[in-house]
Design a protein around this motif. Sequence first.
Motif, PDB file in Angstrom:
ATOM      1  N   SER A  71       0.819  -1.216   0.000  1.00 54.62           N
ATOM      2  CA  SER A  71       0.000   0.000   0.000  1.00 54.62           C
ATOM      3  C   SER A  71       0.854   1.266   0.000  1.00 54.62           C
ATOM      4  N   LEU A  72       2.141   1.149   0.361  1.00 47.62           N
ATOM      5  CA  LEU A  72       3.044   2.300   0.341  1.00 47.62           C
ATOM      6  C   LEU A  72       3.626   2.563  -1.042  1.00 47.62           C
ATOM      7  N   VAL A  73       3.483   1.599  -1.947  1.00 45.62           N
ATOM      8  CA  VAL A  73       4.089   1.723  -3.272  1.00 45.62           C
ATOM      9  C   VAL A  73       3.567   2.930  -4.050  1.00 45.62           C
ATOM     10  N   PRO A  74       2.246   3.218  -4.063  1.00 44.15           N
ATOM     11  CA  PRO A  74       1.793   4.404  -4.807  1.00 44.15           C
ATOM     12  C   PRO A  74       2.439   5.700  -4.337  1.00 44.15           C
ATOM     13  N   PHE A  75       2.569   5.878  -3.024  1.00 49.17           N
ATOM     14  CA  PHE A  75       3.187   7.100  -2.507  1.00 49.17           C
ATOM     15  C   PHE A  75       4.659   7.170  -2.896  1.00 49.17           C
ATOM     16  N   ALA A  76       5.377   6.049  -2.737  1.00 50.39           N
ATOM     17  CA  ALA A  76       6.797   6.027  -3.083  1.00 50.39           C
ATOM     18  C   ALA A  76       6.990   6.262  -4.576  1.00 50.39           C
ATOM     19  N   THR A  77       6.084   5.724  -5.387  1.00 53.77           N
ATOM     20  CA  THR A  77       6.160   5.896  -6.836  1.00 53.77           C
ATOM     21  C   THR A  77       5.954   7.359  -7.214  1.00 53.77           C
ATOM     22  N   ALA A  78       4.930   7.977  -6.628  1.00 54.06           N
ATOM     23  CA  ALA A  78       4.661   9.388  -6.917  1.00 54.06           C
ATOM     24  C   ALA A  78       5.825  10.264  -6.473  1.00 54.06           C
ATOM     25  N   TYR A  79       6.390   9.973  -5.323  1.00 55.15           N
ATOM     26  CA  TYR A  79       7.519  10.753  -4.809  1.00 55.15           C
ATOM     27  C   TYR A  79       8.739  10.618  -5.722  1.00 55.15           C
ATOM     28  N   LEU A  80       8.986   9.399  -6.179  1.00 58.28           N
ATOM     29  CA  LEU A  80      10.120   9.159  -7.063  1.00 58.28           C
ATOM     30  C   LEU A  80       9.951   9.905  -8.386  1.00 58.28           C
ATOM     31  N   GLY A  81       8.739   9.837  -8.959  1.00 55.46           N
ATOM     32  CA  GLY A  81       8.502  10.495 -10.234  1.00 55.46           C
ATOM     33  C   GLY A  81       8.524  12.000 -10.135  1.00 55.46           C
ATOM     34  N   GLU A  82       7.905  12.530  -9.092  1.00 51.84           N
ATOM     35  CA  GLU A  82       7.839  13.989  -8.945  1.00 51.84           C
ATOM     36  C   GLU A  82       9.215  14.604  -8.702  1.00 51.84           C
ATOM     37  N   HIS A  83      10.096  13.846  -8.075  1.00 55.14           N
ATOM     38  CA  HIS A  83      11.434  14.369  -7.778  1.00 55.14           C
ATOM     39  C   HIS A  83      12.483  13.836  -8.757  1.00 55.14           C
ATOM     40  N   ALA A  84      12.000  13.332  -9.899  1.00 52.53           N
ATOM     41  CA  ALA A  84      12.868  12.971 -11.028  1.00 52.53           C
ATOM     42  C   ALA A  84      14.059  12.102 -10.635  1.00 52.53           C
ATOM     43  N   PHE A  85      13.793  11.061  -9.841  1.00 47.57           N
ATOM     44  CA  PHE A  85      14.819  10.083  -9.489  1.00 47.57           C
ATOM     45  C   PHE A  85      15.993  10.697  -8.738  1.00 47.57           C
ATOM     46  N   SER A  86      15.706  11.658  -7.871  1.00 44.54           N
ATOM     47  CA  SER A  86      16.767  12.227  -7.035  1.00 44.54           C
ATOM     48  C   SER A  86      17.271  11.162  -6.069  1.00 44.54           C
TER      49      SER A  86
ATOM     50  N   TYR B 222      12.310   5.112  -2.242  1.00 44.96           N
ATOM     51  CA  TYR B 222      11.655   4.132  -3.117  1.00 44.96           C
ATOM     52  C   TYR B 222      12.251   2.742  -2.913  1.00 44.96           C
ATOM     53  N   MET B 223      13.566   2.640  -2.875  1.00 43.50           N
ATOM     54  CA  MET B 223      14.209   1.336  -2.696  1.00 43.50           C
ATOM     55  C   MET B 223      13.900   0.738  -1.331  1.00 43.50           C
ATOM     56  N   THR B 224      13.796   1.588  -0.313  1.00 43.87           N
ATOM     57  CA  THR B 224      13.431   1.099   1.021  1.00 43.87           C
ATOM     58  C   THR B 224      12.017   0.542   1.024  1.00 43.87           C
ATOM     59  N   VAL B 225      11.099   1.252   0.365  1.00 44.39           N
ATOM     60  CA  VAL B 225       9.716   0.776   0.274  1.00 44.39           C
ATOM     61  C   VAL B 225       9.649  -0.516  -0.528  1.00 44.39           C
ATOM     62  N   MET B 226      10.441  -0.636  -1.587  1.00 49.60           N
ATOM     63  CA  MET B 226      10.449  -1.860  -2.395  1.00 49.60           C
ATOM     64  C   MET B 226      10.993  -3.055  -1.620  1.00 49.60           C
ATOM     65  N   LEU B 227      11.901  -2.798  -0.683  1.00 49.75           N
ATOM     66  CA  LEU B 227      12.456  -3.878   0.117  1.00 49.75           C
ATOM     67  C   LEU B 227      11.424  -4.444   1.086  1.00 49.75           C
ATOM     68  N   MET B 228      10.524  -3.599   1.573  1.00 51.18           N
ATOM     69  CA  MET B 228       9.563  -4.024   2.590  1.00 51.18           C
ATOM     70  C   MET B 228       8.643  -5.162   2.138  1.00 51.18           C
ATOM     71  N   PRO B 229       7.974  -5.073   0.960  1.00 47.19           N
ATOM     72  CA  PRO B 229       7.130  -6.199   0.552  1.00 47.19           C
ATOM     73  C   PRO B 229       7.928  -7.462   0.269  1.00 47.19           C
ATOM     74  N   SER B 230       9.187  -7.311  -0.142  1.00 48.36           N
ATOM     75  CA  SER B 230      10.017  -8.483  -0.375  1.00 48.36           C
ATOM     76  C   SER B 230      10.227  -9.263   0.923  1.00 48.36           C
ATOM     77  N   LEU B 231      10.501  -8.542   1.995  1.00 45.54           N
ATOM     78  CA  LEU B 231      10.674  -9.191   3.302  1.00 45.54           C
ATOM     79  C   LEU B 231       9.365  -9.790   3.803  1.00 45.54           C
ATOM     80  N   ALA B 232       8.262  -9.050   3.631  1.00 46.85           N
ATOM     81  CA  ALA B 232       6.963  -9.545   4.080  1.00 46.85           C
ATOM     82  C   ALA B 232       6.546 -10.791   3.300  1.00 46.85           C
ATOM     83  N   TYR B 233       6.831 -10.806   2.010  1.00 48.42           N
ATOM     84  CA  TYR B 233       6.469 -11.967   1.188  1.00 48.42           C
ATOM     85  C   TYR B 233       7.251 -13.200   1.626  1.00 48.42           C
TER      86      TYR B 233
END
Length: 203
Positions: free
Chosen positions: A97-112, A119-130
Amino acid sequence: MQDGTEWEENREGAKRVEAFSDGVIAIVITIMVLEMRAPEETGWEHLLALWPVFTAYVLSYIYVAVYWANHHRLFSHARRVTNALIWSNIALLFALSLVPFATAYLGEHAFSRDATLFYMTVMLMPSLAYMWLQRVIRRTGAQGEASVAYHRSTMRKGVAATIVYAAGIPLTLITPLLGLGCAALVAIFWFLPKSPLDALFAR
């Protein structure tokens, strides 16, 4: 030993958990696309300026789709609903559920750098949960030869993907491109239906 009635009740319970998860994942995808704002001005140059937003969306969409597909396959081996299954599944849905926010943040800040780190921290979370969820189903679910082979190969693949995610976080400190490269690698890793790596993990 379970009688037929008990087995059917437990299997139906697992199906209800899966159906609920399908609904949440569908909402996650819907929110992601709603986060994409069309430019007020007309012209291709204004659309092209949104490439970071669209690129982040495509990458995240692939991730969520991969999680949905693997979640579906994983639950085909579930046979009993336990507290551990419910809470590990809820942890996975929370992380997704955090992916949409992380995605929007990543896109709006042009991959800063900061946006990519988040974004990478959020992507790691579902991997651990899975990984937690799969361990629960491996312990409480079907124990046949096909299930054992499935868990052996996919759990090894999941560990490798998690390591790549984790490596992407410090690599982002060097340059965001390295971190995003790790994210893209994991997406390709899971998106390909069959690869030599799958045969390696199945051994």
